[in-house]
Design a protein around this motif. Structure first.
Motif, PDB file in Angstrom:
ATOM      1  N   ARG A   3      -1.188   7.912   0.926  1.00  7.96           N
ATOM      2  CA  ARG A   3      -2.544   7.726   0.432  1.00  7.96           C
ATOM      3  C   ARG A   3      -3.284   6.728   1.320  1.00  7.96           C
ATOM      4  N   ASN A   4      -4.573   6.908   1.473  1.00  2.40           N
ATOM      5  CA  ASN A   4      -5.337   5.937   2.231  1.00  2.40           C
ATOM      6  C   ASN A   4      -5.680   4.758   1.323  1.00  2.40           C
ATOM      7  N   PHE A   6      -7.436   1.957   2.121  1.00  2.00           N
ATOM      8  CA  PHE A   6      -8.663   1.206   2.406  1.00  2.00           C
ATOM      9  C   PHE A   6      -9.861   2.129   2.593  1.00  2.00           C
ATOM     10  N   GLU A   7     -11.019   1.554   2.362  1.00  2.00           N
ATOM     11  CA  GLU A   7     -12.254   2.282   2.664  1.00  2.00           C
ATOM     12  C   GLU A   7     -13.175   1.368   3.463  1.00  2.00           C
ATOM     13  N   ARG A  15     -12.212  -2.590   2.653  1.00  2.00           N
ATOM     14  CA  ARG A  15     -11.611  -3.175   1.452  1.00  2.00           C
ATOM     15  C   ARG A  15     -10.679  -2.125   0.872  1.00  2.00           C
ATOM     16  N   VAL A  17      -9.538   0.751  -1.638  1.00  2.00           N
ATOM     17  CA  VAL A  17     -10.307   1.740  -2.393  1.00  2.00           C
ATOM     18  C   VAL A  17     -10.387   1.254  -3.840  1.00  2.00           C
ATOM     19  N   PRO A  18     -11.590   1.097  -4.372  1.00  4.47           N
ATOM     20  CA  PRO A  18     -11.705   0.574  -5.739  1.00  4.47           C
ATOM     21  C   PRO A  18     -10.911   1.408  -6.754  1.00  4.47           C
ATOM     22  N   LEU A  20      -7.820   1.816  -6.991  1.00  6.75           N
ATOM     23  CA  LEU A  20      -6.658   2.532  -6.430  1.00  6.75           C
ATOM     24  C   LEU A  20      -5.369   2.235  -7.193  1.00  6.75           C
ATOM     25  N   ARG A  21      -4.576   3.266  -7.385  1.00  8.17           N
ATOM     26  CA  ARG A  21      -3.209   3.143  -7.884  1.00  8.17           C
ATOM     27  C   ARG A  21      -2.333   3.838  -6.848  1.00  8.17           C
ATOM     28  N   ALA A  22      -1.460   3.112  -6.223  1.00 10.80           N
ATOM     29  CA  ALA A  22      -0.672   3.721  -5.153  1.00 10.80           C
ATOM     30  C   ALA A  22       0.688   3.064  -5.067  1.00 10.80           C
ATOM     31  N   ARG A  23       1.580   3.753  -4.414  1.00 12.86           N
ATOM     32  CA  ARG A  23       2.872   3.148  -4.071  1.00 12.86           C
ATOM     33  C   ARG A  23       3.040   3.327  -2.571  1.00 12.86           C
ATOM     34  N   VAL A  24       3.463   2.263  -1.934  1.00 18.01           N
ATOM     35  CA  VAL A  24       3.578   2.286  -0.474  1.00 18.01           C
ATOM     36  C   VAL A  24       5.051   2.208  -0.099  1.00 18.01           C
ATOM     37  N   LEU A  32       4.230  -1.216  -5.436  1.00 15.92           N
ATOM     38  CA  LEU A  32       3.094  -0.643  -6.161  1.00 15.92           C
ATOM     39  C   LEU A  32       1.833  -1.437  -5.859  1.00 15.92           C
ATOM     40  N   ARG A  34      -2.078  -1.933  -7.062  1.00 13.98           N
ATOM     41  CA  ARG A  34      -3.041  -1.663  -8.133  1.00 13.98           C
ATOM     42  C   ARG A  34      -4.299  -2.466  -7.815  1.00 13.98           C
ATOM     43  N   GLN A  37     -11.937  -2.616  -9.590  1.00 15.88           N
ATOM     44  CA  GLN A  37     -13.103  -1.822  -9.187  1.00 15.88           C
ATOM     45  C   GLN A  37     -13.911  -2.493  -8.069  1.00 15.88           C
TER      46      GLN A  37
END
Lengths: 345, 615
Positions: A3-4, A6-7, A15, A17-18, A20-24, A32, A34, A37
């Motif tokens: 998943r990306n 940053f935006e 920054r 991504v507002p 965002l929920r992701a696992r890297v 994880l 989190r 906004q």
């Protein structure tokens, strides 16, 4: 491709991504992420008013503060919060950023928030990032390293002049970049990624495995100092960092704790940190911030514990490293917060 | 005192279609196929990205896993391989010597790979291949008790398993063992007809209606000894798969009077006849097994998994035969689904977690198979903004209206909304949609969008409540795993001489309009139906309902969102690339709508037509 995370952001350059929920995926087993906004890696929304009955600490820094390598709840900011039931920590850590972008994050997202204290945690290496006009980052679409502009300051007539506002979105070609004479971490990245350097690092790692502590011991014997920018208060790197921090501390509406984060080599005592200590102490003295030196507390830990301060390959702190940082910071944080309440009262 | 939830991770890998699945307290939380992330179709590698996606969906740390279960037993597989090599003699040695070291490095070191990926020591368990398939068929099904039929190429030894599931767990009653395999028999014909094994089987099934089963008798007489109880043996002297990668040998080629068809060469009437013949024999075998299973178990419900369970033509026949009252098929019936089954085995058999109740009577526990990653509106917006791509922001209602309106005017829409599908079929989360009323839809979508063989039919997604208007289908088919006849009322007569002058000309047959929904009506007046309700996929239901409002037809064409050889798109970037590389007119990504005419020139730096190996 993952998943990306940053935006693009016109003020900060980028920054999270507002929302965002992701696992890297990571050498530590993955972590994880989190985000709130506002686009920061924080479990709390950055609302103007602090929650009723709670004290609030605004935390700034780079990937050490944002917690690269560990999940939100294992970061030192979250651990500080867990230690004090009436404390809310808003984490504005921005990976890969310089003090310039961290200050802009404060101005853009945090200045108007109610707060009892600010905890500024510039990672000591950030001193060089403030001079970069561009940074080599990973492309969101194909994973390639590309050069993107970042906001940066110059010192003109003793004042700070901000450039790249809004921050351009476009990717800069390497050839175009070199012709324009921009400054970036390109050379640094290329050097680090060069076959010779890679081989050198592999040899170093091998040496660390076979003869643990030898390289560190050698550095200690030689009294290696790094980054060199801290050795001379007139160095361009330090002058820029000091100017940004001074302006930030002056503008802050709450007490400021200035707690530079050392590298693991500093923590282990393999690199001399006297210059770093001296520069930040002087800065705190003249700007009215409280200098928090985490090194004595960290160095009081046994070396076999400190060896696990960072990941084997990644320089970032492990869960244990974050735990040690939280412990090292907790006293200063506890001290400044009641004072903040009195000021507010 | 609240107990900690029991999270069990299932993993399938190292053969084809690697995948991971996560079950929490007996309920599936997430499942994903590695190919979607790596963009390599049928990717067999250790599914690091799929594992990551599962933990991401649950928002848990690796140490919160109670255990991880590999979908088969590598030692039993090794036993089968070594015995096969010993049995096949010298001829088998080169190919096994080539493949074995890699196999040993991966399968036997599964625990190490997992530990490295998760940075944790977690308990590792091993299921068995067909037990995993059986669990993937039974536990998510709507039934309290069911007979279980799993058929595929090969697991450790088993190739076909007859089992039963109920509150007491799973019991395997009978199995057929390698090398006798209905799945491999079908794959042998797949390869002989010029398609790729493990992916071309679906094409062979699609080709079958163009032919006559004139070789069925020959297959029964020479290749398979099929008994009344569904048990069978293959005549192994006609096959080469025990010794190596090739499925068939000269004896097989002699039986069908010629060498295999060259890949990508023109499809002949003979290929269609072979397809029809092996399809007929397969259906016969499946029906025999089902009858035997019904008699043996007394169960009224049947559940199925394994690659052969993706044969939706056979499934449709099985349903219409009425051997069982109810039928449920695991949508990820192939090896990917083994990951889900393995997670269920760990959960229910090892950790003794009770089975969760079905969400409602008659509803399954598969959650529509929308179990993969999703992308938030913020993620989509940030991608579109970074590249300055023109878009419209639409509400859910507007999205349904705009999509339906585009379809009703003959436009083709790329549709990416919600969690991606687990399993090989697009079910409206990563789909290319078209107008089923148009005669041009099939050829445009095949040749200008999918870049695939023109004979291949498209499937309809139909409102569950409108299904009876178009298809003879008594039950729901949410996973597009049943083929049903198109209603007599909407059929159209076909000129009897269509393609008569050149019997190898399939295009002439394809271009015949066979019903008022020509784009989804196959040459034999059948359709591979997906029924859509408003519970599991309300956004997609809303699109079709709007299309119905506009056209009177509660049905759209649904094809997987990819080009030939490409895995289904996963991310906004995948979707945008596919959209710009093909003749799609509109792209819908979550609540964003993009029109092709408004997009900037797409500079494609990748030679994408060579990027994906043709399947």
């Amino acid at each position: 491709m993952g998943r990306n995370l940053f935006e693009h952001h016109p003020i900060l350059g980028y920054r999270f991504v507002p929302g965002l929920r992701a696992r890297v995926r990571h050498e530590g087993g993955g972590y994880l992420v989190r985000c709130n906004q506002a686009g920061f890696r924080c479990d709390h929304e950055a609302k103007r008013e602090r929650p009723s009955g709670q004290r609030r600490l605004l935390l700034f820094g780079d990937s050490f503060t944002a917690g690269e390598g560990v999940s939100n709840r294992f970061r030192f900011g979250d651990l500080l919060e867990a230690r004090a039931p009436d404390l809310q920590v808003l984490n504005f850590g921005l990976p890969g950023s310089g003090t310039d972008q961290q200050y802009l994050a404060y101005r853009e997202f945090a200045r108007k928030l109610e707060a009892d204290a600010l905890l500024l945690c510039p990672m000591v290496e950030n001193v060089r990032r403030n001079l970069d006009t561009h940074r080599l980052t990973q492309s969101a679409t194909n994973g390639q390293l590309v050069l993107r502009a970042k906001p940066y300051f110059t010192l003109e007539d003793g004042g700070l002049q901000l450039h790249h506002q809004p921050v351009p979105k476009n990717v800069v070609a390497k050839s175009e970049f070199e012709e324009a004479g921009h400054v970036s971490n390109l050379r640094q990245v290329e050097t680090v990624a060069s076959p010779l350097r890679t081989r050198w690092r592999a040899l170093g790692a091998e040496l660390d495995t076979r003869l643990p502590g030898v390289r560190g011991f050698s550095r200690r014997l030689r009294g290696v100092r790094w980054p060199m920018d801290y050795e001379d208060p007139r160095s361009p790197g330090w002058k820029m960092m000091a100017a940004i921090l001074e302006r930030w501390i002056t503008e802050a509406q709450a007490p400021v704790l200035l707690a530079p984060l050392p590298t693991t080599d500093h923590v282990m005592g393999d690199l001399v940190a006297e210059g770093i200590h001296a520069r930040f102490a002087e800065l705190a003295e003249r700007s009215g911030a409280q200098f928090v030196d985490v090194l004595p507390a960290l160095r009081s830990e046994p070396r076999n514990v400190l060896r696990r301060f960072r990941f084997a390959k990644d320089d970032h702190p492990t869960r244990l490293g974050h735990g040690l940082l939280a412990a090292a910071l907790s006293e200063a944080v506890a001290e400044v917060l009641p004072r903040a309440k009195r000021v507010a009262a | 005192m609240s107990q900690r939830p029991v999270y069990v991770l299932g993993i399938s890998a190292f053969y084809h279609d690697s995948a991971a699945a996560l079950v929490c307290d007996g309920q599936v939380v997430a499942a994903a196929q590695e190919e979607r992330f790596t963009r390599k179709k049928h990717d067999p590698r250790f599914p690091v990205h799929a594992i990551n996606a599962c933990l991401e969906a649950a928002e848990i740390e690796a140490e919160e896993l109670a255990g991880a279960v590999f979908y088969e037993n590598p030692l039993l597989s090794l036993d089968r391989i070594l015995r096969s090599v010993a049995g096949a003699g010298e001829a088998a040695l080169p190919s096994w010597l080539e493949g074995l070291p890699g196999w040993l490095r991966t399968k036997l070191f599964f625990e190490e790979l997992l530990r490295e990926e998760l940075g944790q020591e977690i308990p590792v368990l091993y299921s068995e291949h067909h037990l995993s398939h059986a669990a993937s068929a039974f536990y998510p099904s709507p039934y309290d008790e069911a007979a279980i039929l799993t058929i595929d190429g090969v697991g450790e030894w088993a190739t076909t398993t007859l089992a039963e599931g109920d509150a007491d767990g799973l019991r395997v009653h009978q199995e057929i063992r390698f090398p006798h395999s209905l799945g491999l028999l079908y794959s042998a014909f797949t390869q002989y007809c010029g398609f790729r094994v493990n992916s071309g089987e679906y094409k062979l099934m699609g080709l079958a209606p163009y032919g006559e089963p004139i070789y069925a008798e020959r297959i029964r007489d020479h290749l398979i000894d099929l008994r009344e109880d569904g048990s069978y043996e293959l005549a192994m002297d006609h096959f080469a798969f025990v010794a190596g990668e090739t499925m068939t040998n000269d004896l097989f080629h002699g039986l069908f009077e010629g060498p295999p068809r060259e890949r990508e060469s023109r499809i002949r009437k003979k290929d269609a006849d072979l397809a029809a013949s092996i399809q007929a024999v397969t259906e016969e075998a499946v029906l025999c097994m089902a009858r035997h299973l019904r008699k043996h178990t007394g169960c009224r419900n049947l559940v199925m998994a394994g690659g052969v369970a993706l044969n939706c033509v056979a499934n449709g026949k099985l349903l219409r035969e009425g051997i069982f009252e109810k039928l449920w098929i695991q949508p990820a019936a192939g090896d990917a689904g083994g990951a889900l089954g393995a997670a269920y085995v760990g959960s229910h058999v090892y950790f003794d977690v009770p089975r969760v109740d079905a969400p409602a009577p008659g509803r399954d526990r598969q959650r529509g198979s929308y179990l993969g990653p999703a992308y938030s509106n913020e993620e989509v917006r940030s991608f579109l903004d970074l590249h300055d791509l023109p878009y419209e922001v639409v509400s859910d209602d507007e999205r349904a209206r705009e999509t339906a309106s585009a379809l009703a005017t003959g436009q083709v829409v790329g549709y990416m909304v919600g969690r991606t599908e687990f399993g090989p079929r697009s079910l409206g989360a990563r789909s290319i949609l078209g107008d089923p009323r148009s005669t041009e839809t099939q050829s445009v979508m095949n040749l200008k969008i999918k870049f695939r063989e023109s004979f291949r039919p498209f499937a309809p997604s139909v409102l569950l409540e409108a299904s009876g208007e178009f298809f003879d289908l008594e039950i729901e088919s949410p996973y597009m795993l049943l083929v049903a006849p198109v209603k007599e009322e909407i059929r159209l007569p076909v000129a009897s001489d269509a393609g008569a002058e050149d019997e190898d000309n399939l295009i002439a047959q394809v271009n015949q309009k066979r019903s008022s929904l020509p784009a989804i009506t196959h040459v034999d007046y059948s359709a591979r139906v997906q029924t859509v309700d408003g519970v599991d996929k309300p956004d997609y239901h809303a699109v079709i309902r709007e299309f119905q409002e506009l056209t009177g037809v509660g049905c759209v064409v649904n094809s997987s969102f990819n080009v030939r050889g490409e895995p289904m798109v996963l991310s906004p970037w995948d979707a945008y690339k596919c959209f710009m590389r093909t003749d799609m007119d509109v792209l819908v990504v979550e609540n964003f709508l993009l029109r092709k005419t408004e997009q900037p020139k797409f500079e494609d730096h990748e030679n994408w037509q060579e990027e994906y190996e043709l399947d």
